[in-house]
Design a protein around this motif. Structure first.
Motif, mmCIF file in Angstrom:
data_model
loop_
_atom_site.group_PDB
_atom_site.id
_atom_site.type_symbol
_atom_site.label_atom_id
_atom_site.label_comp_id
_atom_site.label_asym_id
_atom_site.label_seq_id
_atom_site.Cartn_x
_atom_site.Cartn_y
_atom_site.Cartn_z
ATOM 1 N N ALA A 165 0.829 -1.200 0.000
ATOM 2 C CA ALA A 165 0.000 0.000 0.000
ATOM 3 C C ALA A 165 0.864 1.250 0.000
ATOM 4 C CB ALA A 165 -0.924 -0.001 1.216
ATOM 5 N N SER A 166 0.236 2.356 -0.379
ATOM 6 C CA SER A 166 0.867 3.665 -0.229
ATOM 7 C C SER A 166 -0.227 4.688 0.008
ATOM 8 C CB SER A 166 1.679 4.046 -1.472
ATOM 9 O OG SER A 166 0.837 4.554 -2.496
ATOM 10 N N SER A 167 0.177 5.898 0.382
ATOM 11 C CA SER A 167 -0.797 6.971 0.604
ATOM 12 C C SER A 167 -1.134 7.705 -0.677
ATOM 13 C CB SER A 167 -0.271 7.961 1.651
ATOM 14 O OG SER A 167 0.964 8.505 1.232
ATOM 15 N N GLY A 168 -0.704 7.171 -1.825
ATOM 16 C CA GLY A 168 -1.050 7.773 -3.104
ATOM 17 C C GLY A 168 0.039 7.531 -4.129
ATOM 18 N N PRO A 197 -4.682 6.921 6.353
ATOM 19 C CA PRO A 197 -5.618 6.137 7.161
ATOM 20 C C PRO A 197 -6.214 4.913 6.456
ATOM 21 C CG PRO A 197 -5.958 8.457 7.568
ATOM 22 C CD PRO A 197 -4.978 8.371 6.435
ATOM 23 N N PRO A 198 -6.736 5.024 5.218
ATOM 24 C CA PRO A 198 -7.280 3.812 4.596
ATOM 25 C C PRO A 198 -6.202 2.777 4.272
ATOM 26 C CG PRO A 198 -7.323 5.650 3.037
ATOM 27 C CD PRO A 198 -6.970 6.220 4.365
ATOM 28 N N ALA A 199 -4.993 3.227 3.975
ATOM 29 C CA ALA A 199 -3.901 2.287 3.721
ATOM 30 C C ALA A 199 -3.561 1.511 4.993
ATOM 31 C CB ALA A 199 -2.680 3.038 3.195
ATOM 32 N N LEU A 200 -3.501 2.213 6.118
ATOM 33 C CA LEU A 200 -3.229 1.547 7.394
ATOM 34 C C LEU A 200 -4.344 0.569 7.755
ATOM 35 C CD1 LEU A 200 -1.895 4.653 9.323
ATOM 36 C CD2 LEU A 200 -0.592 2.559 8.911
ATOM 37 N N SER A 201 -5.576 0.936 7.461
ATOM 38 C CA SER A 201 -6.714 0.066 7.754
ATOM 39 C C SER A 201 -6.616 -1.247 6.979
ATOM 40 C CB SER A 201 -8.024 0.788 7.426
ATOM 41 O OG SER A 201 -9.136 -0.058 7.628
ATOM 42 N N GLY A 206 -5.130 -7.125 6.545
ATOM 43 C CA GLY A 206 -4.473 -8.116 5.715
ATOM 44 C C GLY A 206 -4.746 -8.010 4.237
ATOM 45 N N GLN A 207 -5.385 -6.914 3.810
ATOM 46 C CA GLN A 207 -5.655 -6.744 2.378
ATOM 47 C C GLN A 207 -4.371 -6.475 1.594
ATOM 48 O OE1 GLN A 207 -8.882 -7.211 1.148
ATOM 49 N NE2 GLN A 207 -9.083 -7.901 3.272
#
Length: 332
Positions: A165-168, A197-201, A206-207
């Protein structure tokens, strides 16, 4: 953290001296003392982030040093480009400044290609505010053994399958992950999010398997055992995580990439005014109260070693331009 705080500089006083000629010509009037009115410090991001927090602390100290109010103006948009463009086009008189880091001063130009201002040419550095480490996190649900060796083994066993993931797209967290993958010799799938926040979630659920993020926002998941911090993207270990290796010591030489923050003025600002601002900022950032605030926010002074500030910024531009090109990142 390797980026050496500039040594304490003496306060520079300046003014235009009256000039007379042997013929008795009338003296020129003295230039007005700087500053003689409030200063605006633009933060090109929303309030509450680390850039905003350090900028507000610096503004309070600068107001004391300079004897004039320093007002923080949050002008968010386009990855920091809206506020940065406004400062680039402001009058170069020292009364409009910019607080920003590599998102604008290293990444924006190669990422966006065409901008209405030039981050390289339109600013002069005043000084650095500090830096905050980015850390590598591994999801406990996605990888039952959330360690750096296990992550590398899984990525090598399943090339092009594991997601990070990344923040953008084009963000510092994205490009840091790309540098990590290149150093490790692995291929992974990038999943960009709109912010941290959505990346951390999704990391916690485990996504996605891994994420680079700022130390302060990563710590709650680490402490809650939803994900583990397995490396710090700096040269040295961090005081908050003494048992977690730096990624440089773990064998990833490109991963000394803290998120740094600095103050900039429009490029044509007169040298004496920049020097006055730089001396005042150095007094602020070297104060005990400012250092205490940085420690509370898991931030550190920026260390330049033998490099000048200009040399450091030039190296940052090269680093991030290369990372944007090699990753193929596009604006998010």
């Amino acid at each position: 953290m390797t980026i050496a705080a500039s040594p304490r500089r003496s306060l520079i006083l300046f003014g235009a001296a009256a000039i007379g000629s042997a013929r008795g010509a009338r003296a020129q009037p003295a230039a007005p003392r700087f500053p003689s009115r409030p200063i605006r410090l633009v933060v090109p991001f929303a309030p509450g982030g680390i850039t905003d927090i350090l900028a507000r602390a610096a503004a309070e100290g600068l107001a004391r040093e300079l004897g004039q109010p320093v007002v923080v103006d949050n002008r968010a948009g386009a990855g920091g480009n809206v506020g940065s463009e406004a400062v680039a086009k402001a009058a170069p008189d020292g009364y409009t400044l910019l607080a920003v880091g590599p998102a604008v001063m290293g990444i924006s130009k190669p990422l966006y290609g065409r901008l209405n201002y030039d981050p390289d040419a339109d600013f002069v550095p005043v000084g650095l505010l500090g830096a905050q480490a980015n850390v590598l996190m591994v999801s406990r649900r996605a990888l039952p053994e959330p360690t750096l060796p296990a992550l590398l083994a899984a990525a090598r066993a399943r090339p092009g399958e594991l997601a990070f993931a990344s923040s953008g797209s084009g963000s510092l967290t994205h490009l840091t992950a790309e540098l990590f993958a290149a150093d490790a010799g692995v291929r992974m799938v990038h999943v960009p999010y709109r912010g941290s926040p959505p990346a951390l979630s999704d990391l916690a659920s485990g996504q996605v398997v891994m994420l680079f993020d700022a130390l302060t926002t990563a710590l709650p998941l680490h402490q809650g055992d939803l994900a583990r911090i397995v490396g710090v993207a700096t040269r040295e270990r961090q005081a908050d995580l003494p048992d977690v290796p730096s990624l440089v010591e773990a064998g990833f030489p490109s991963l000394d990439v803290p998120n740094w923050f600095g103050v900039f003025a429009p490029a044509a600002t007169p040298g004496p005014i920049v020097a006055r601002l730089a001396a005042a900022l150095a007094e602020v950032t070297e104060s005990d109260s400012y250092r205490a605030l940085m420690r509370a926010r898991s931030a550190q002074p920026v260390t330049l070693g033998s490099r000048s500030l200009d040399a450091f910024l030039a190296a940052e531009r090269v680093r991030w331009a290369d990372a944007v090109r090699s990753s193929g990142a596009q604006p998010g």
